[in-house]
Design a protein around this motif. Structure first.
Motif: not given
Ligand code: NOJ
Ligand code: CA
Length: 550
Positions: A145, A166, A163, A127, A138-139, A172-174, A149
Motif C-alpha cells: 500500500g 497508523e 500517507r 482504518r 483510502h488504502d 498506513g492509509q492515504w 491511491p
C-alpha cells in the motif's frame, strides 16, 4: 453580542455593495507582536468608515497553524488567540455595525487544518472508523500500500495524497488534499460534516455576521464512482464543463447550498453569501441564485488585458449572467491570491507574472505611472457598473505587488512547495503602511510578520491623506459619490467613434467614460462629476475615467 439592527426591509443591501476585504494578519497590529489583530481593526473602524464602504469581508481569523495563510482552519467557531478573542470579535461587529458597515466572514468548507480535532481523531481512530469517514481516506496501491491511491496533483503541488502512520506505528492509509497536506479534504457525503457547517453558519450569524464568503465553493462534493481521480494539473477548474468532473462543480454541491439558504433565511435581514467558485461562466449562476448562495465572484477582470473591447465584452457577459441568475454582478480587480492590479497594469501586456515574480521583478520593466493611471481609471469604471465591487485592502492607497521579499521570509505554501514553478502570494499580503515613517510604518508598534519594503512609507495612509489627488482621496470621493448616485441595475453602452473609449450610462443619467488609449480624447457632453486624472480643457487624458451626469 451586537444587538444593532439595520433598517428593516433593507434585504437587498448586498446587491450593489462595496465590500472591502481585510486580510487580518496584515491589516493593523495593536499589541505589537507583528501580527494584525481584531483590536487593530477596532482601532481602524473610523478609517473604514471614511471609505464609505458598505461591508468588510474578513479573510480567516480562526485558530490555524498557518500552513496556508489561515485557510487551514483548526476551529471554525473561534478566533486565533494571536489575533484576538471572541469578545473582541463581538466588539468589532458592534463597532462596524454602528458605523453602518456590514461584515462577511470566510467559510472554508472544502478542507480543515490537519490540526482540527476531527482530523486528529481520524488519525488516532484508524482504518474504517467513523472518525476517518469525515475525511477522504483510502488504502494505497501495491503489496504494501505504499503507492498513492491515484495520480492526483494538488493545487500546491506535487501530490494530492499523503500517507499517515497508523496508531500502531505502521505506515498506513492515504488521505486526499486538493491543497497542502495540512489541508485534508472533508467528505461531504458524511452527515456530521454537513451538520457541523450548519452549526458554524448559525454560530456566526447569531453573533451578527451579515454574510459569508465561501472558499472553493465548487469543490465540496466529489464522485469517485468511476475510480479515484487522476489529475495532472495544479489548477482547480473542472475539466468538463457539464458537471461531470469527479472533483469540481458537480450539480450535487447545490443541495448543500440550498440547505444553507434555509439557514440564511432564518435571519432578518437574511444572511448572504458569495461563492468563490471556479466554474464555466454558464454554470456560475447556479451558485448565485436566490435558492443557493446568492452571489458568485466574477474573476474575469483579474486576467483581462487593458483593452476596451475585452472590458466591454466581459461586462456584457456578466450583465447577461446576472440577469439570468437573478443575482447581481460582482467586480474584482485584486484579492489576496493575485498580483495587485497596479502592478499587472504597469507591466507590459502578456508579461508572465510567475517569471516576473521569480526574477524578483527584474524580468520585465514596471511602468508605475501607467500602472496607477490604469488602476485609478479601472476602479472608477467598475464602481460605476451595476452590482457589487469587492476591494482588497491596500488598493485604496495604491499599493503595488512586492516581488523582492527575502526568500527566507516567505510564508505561502504555493511558493515553497513548487520551487521555480509558482509565484508567492506573499507579495500582495505585506502589512499595510499607515504612517510615512516609524516602526513598521504604523502597522504596529513592533515588527511585521512579513518584511515591509524600505520605501513603503510613501504609500502610507498618512502620505495619501496629505495629497488631495492621492489614490486614497479618489477612492473616498468615488465610493461616497457612487453611493449617492446608485440606481437600478442596468447600463446602456454609448457609441463612440474612438475605439479606445468605453462609455456607458446608468438609468438615472450617471455616465462613465473611460479612455483606454494613451492619447487624449474629447470629453462628451454632460456635467463632469469626477475624473481619475485632471481634465485638460475639454480633453480626457489617456488612461482616464470620467463620471458625468447627462
Ligand atoms: C482560495 C483562497 O482564496 C486561497 O487563499 C486558499 O489558498 C485556497 N482557497 C485554499 O483554501
Ligand atoms: Ca497583534
Amino acid at each position: 453580542m451586537s444587538d444593532y439592527k439595520f433598517i428593516a426591509g433593507d434585504k437587498k443591501w448586498w446587491r450593489q455593495a462595496v465590500v472591502y476585504q481585510i486580510y487580518p494578519r496584515s491589516f493593523a497590529d495593536l499589541n505589537g507582536d507583528g501580527i494584525g489583530d481584531l483590536a487593530g481593526m477596532i482601532d481602524r473602524v473610523p478609517y473604514l468608515k471614511s471609505l464609505s464602504i458598505d461591508a468588510v469581508w474578513l479573510s480567516p481569523f480562526y485558530p490555524s497553524e498557518l500552513a496556508d495563510g489561515g485557510y487551514d482552519v483548526a476551529d471554525y467557531r473561534n478566533v486565533d488567540p494571536r489575533i484576538g478573542t471572541l469578545q473582541e470579535f463581538d466588539k468589532l461587529i458592534e463597532e462596524l455595525h454602528k458605523a453602518d458597515i456590514r461584515v462577511f466572514v470566510d467559510i472554508v468548507p472544502n478542507h480543515s487544518s490537519d490540526q482540527h480535532e476531527w482530523f486528529q481523531a481520524a488519525l488516532k481512530a484508524g482504518r474504517g472508523s467513523k472518525e476517518r469517514d469525515r475525511y477522504i481516506f483510502h488504502d494505497g496501491i501495491g503489496e504494501n500500500g505504499d503507492i498513492r491511491p491515484s495520480e492526483l496533483v494538488s493545487h500546491f503541488g506535487p501530490t494530492g495524497w499523503t500517507r499517515v502512520t497508523e496508531p500502531d506505528g505502521t505506515p498506513g492509509q492515504w488521505y486526499l488534499h486538493l491543497f497542502a497536506p495540512e489541508q485534508p479534504d472533508f467528505n461531504w457525503d458524511n452527515q456530521e460534516v454537513r451538520d457541523d457547517f450548519i452549526k458554524t453558519l448559525r454560530f456566526w450569524s447569531d453573533r451578527g455576521v451579515d454574510g459569508f464568503r465561501i472558499d472553493v465553493a465548487h469543490a465540496l462534493t466529489k464522485d469517485f464512482s468511476d475510480g479515484l481521480p487522476a489529475r495532472d494539473t495544479m489548477d482547480i477548474d473542472p475539466k468538463k464543463p457539464d458537471g461531470s468532473d469527479p472533483l469540481f462543480d458537480r450539480d450535487e454541491v447545490h443541495e448543500i447550498y440550498r440547505e444553507w439558504r434555509k439557514v440564511f433565511n432564518e435571519y432578518d435581514p437574511p444572511r448572504v453569501a458569495v461563492a468563490e467558485a471556479s466554474a464555466p461562466a454558464h454554470r456560475l449562476g447556479a451558485y448565485a441564485s436566490e435558492e443557493t448562495l446568492g452571489q458568485a465572484f466574477n474573476f474575469d477582470l483579474l486576467h483581462a488585458d487593458w483593452n476596451t473591447k475585452r472590458f466591454k465584452h466581459l461586462i456584457s457577459n456578466s450583465m447577461k449572467r446576472a440577469a439570468k441568475s437573478g443575482s447581481s454582478n460582482t467586480w474584482v480587480l485584486s484579492n489576496h491570491d493575485v498580483v495587485r492590479h497596479p502592478t499587472r497594469y504597469g507591466l507590459p501586456d502578456k508579461t508572465d507574472l510567475v517569471k516576473w515574480y521569480i526574477s524578483e521583478g527584474k524580468s520585465a520593466q514596471l511602468d508605475a505611472k501607467q500602472g496607477i493611471d490604469r488602476a485609478r481609471a479601472s476602479t472608477m469604471l467598475i464602481l460605476a457598473l451595476p452590482g457589487s465591487t469587492y476591494l482588497y485592502q491596500g488598493e485604496e492607497i495604491g499599493l503595488f505587488e512586492v516581488a523582492d521579499t527575502p526568500r527566507e521570509a516567505m510564508q505561502d505554501p504555493q511558493w515553497f512547495r513548487n520551487p521555480g514553478k509558482a509565484r508567492s502570494r506573499d507579495g500582495c499580503r505585506i502589512p499595510l503602511p499607515w504612517t510615512a515613517t516609524g516602526s513598521s510604518f504604523g502597522f504596529g508598534p513592533g515588527g511585521s510578520h512579513l518584511p515591509m519594503p524600505a520605501d513603503f512609507g510613501k504609500y502610507s495612509v498618512e502620505v495619501n491623506e496629505k495629497d488631495a489627488n492621492s489614490v486614497l482621496n479618489l477612492y473616498r470621493t468615488a465610493i461616497a459619490m457612487r453611493k449617492a448616485l446608485q440606481c437600478a441595475e442596468d447600463i446602456k453602452f454609448i457609441f463612440n467613434w474612438n475605439r479606445s473609449v468605453l462609455h456607458f450610462a446608468r438609468p438615472n443619467g450617471w455616465q462613465s467614460f473611460t479612455n483606454f488609449g494613451k492619447s487624449p480624447v474629447k470629453l462628451p457632453k454632460g456635467k463632469v462629476l469626477l475624473s481619475s486624472q485632471p481634465l485638460i480643457g475639454n480633453q480626457v487624458q489617456g488612461e482616464t475615467t470620467v463620471w458625468l451626469q447627462a
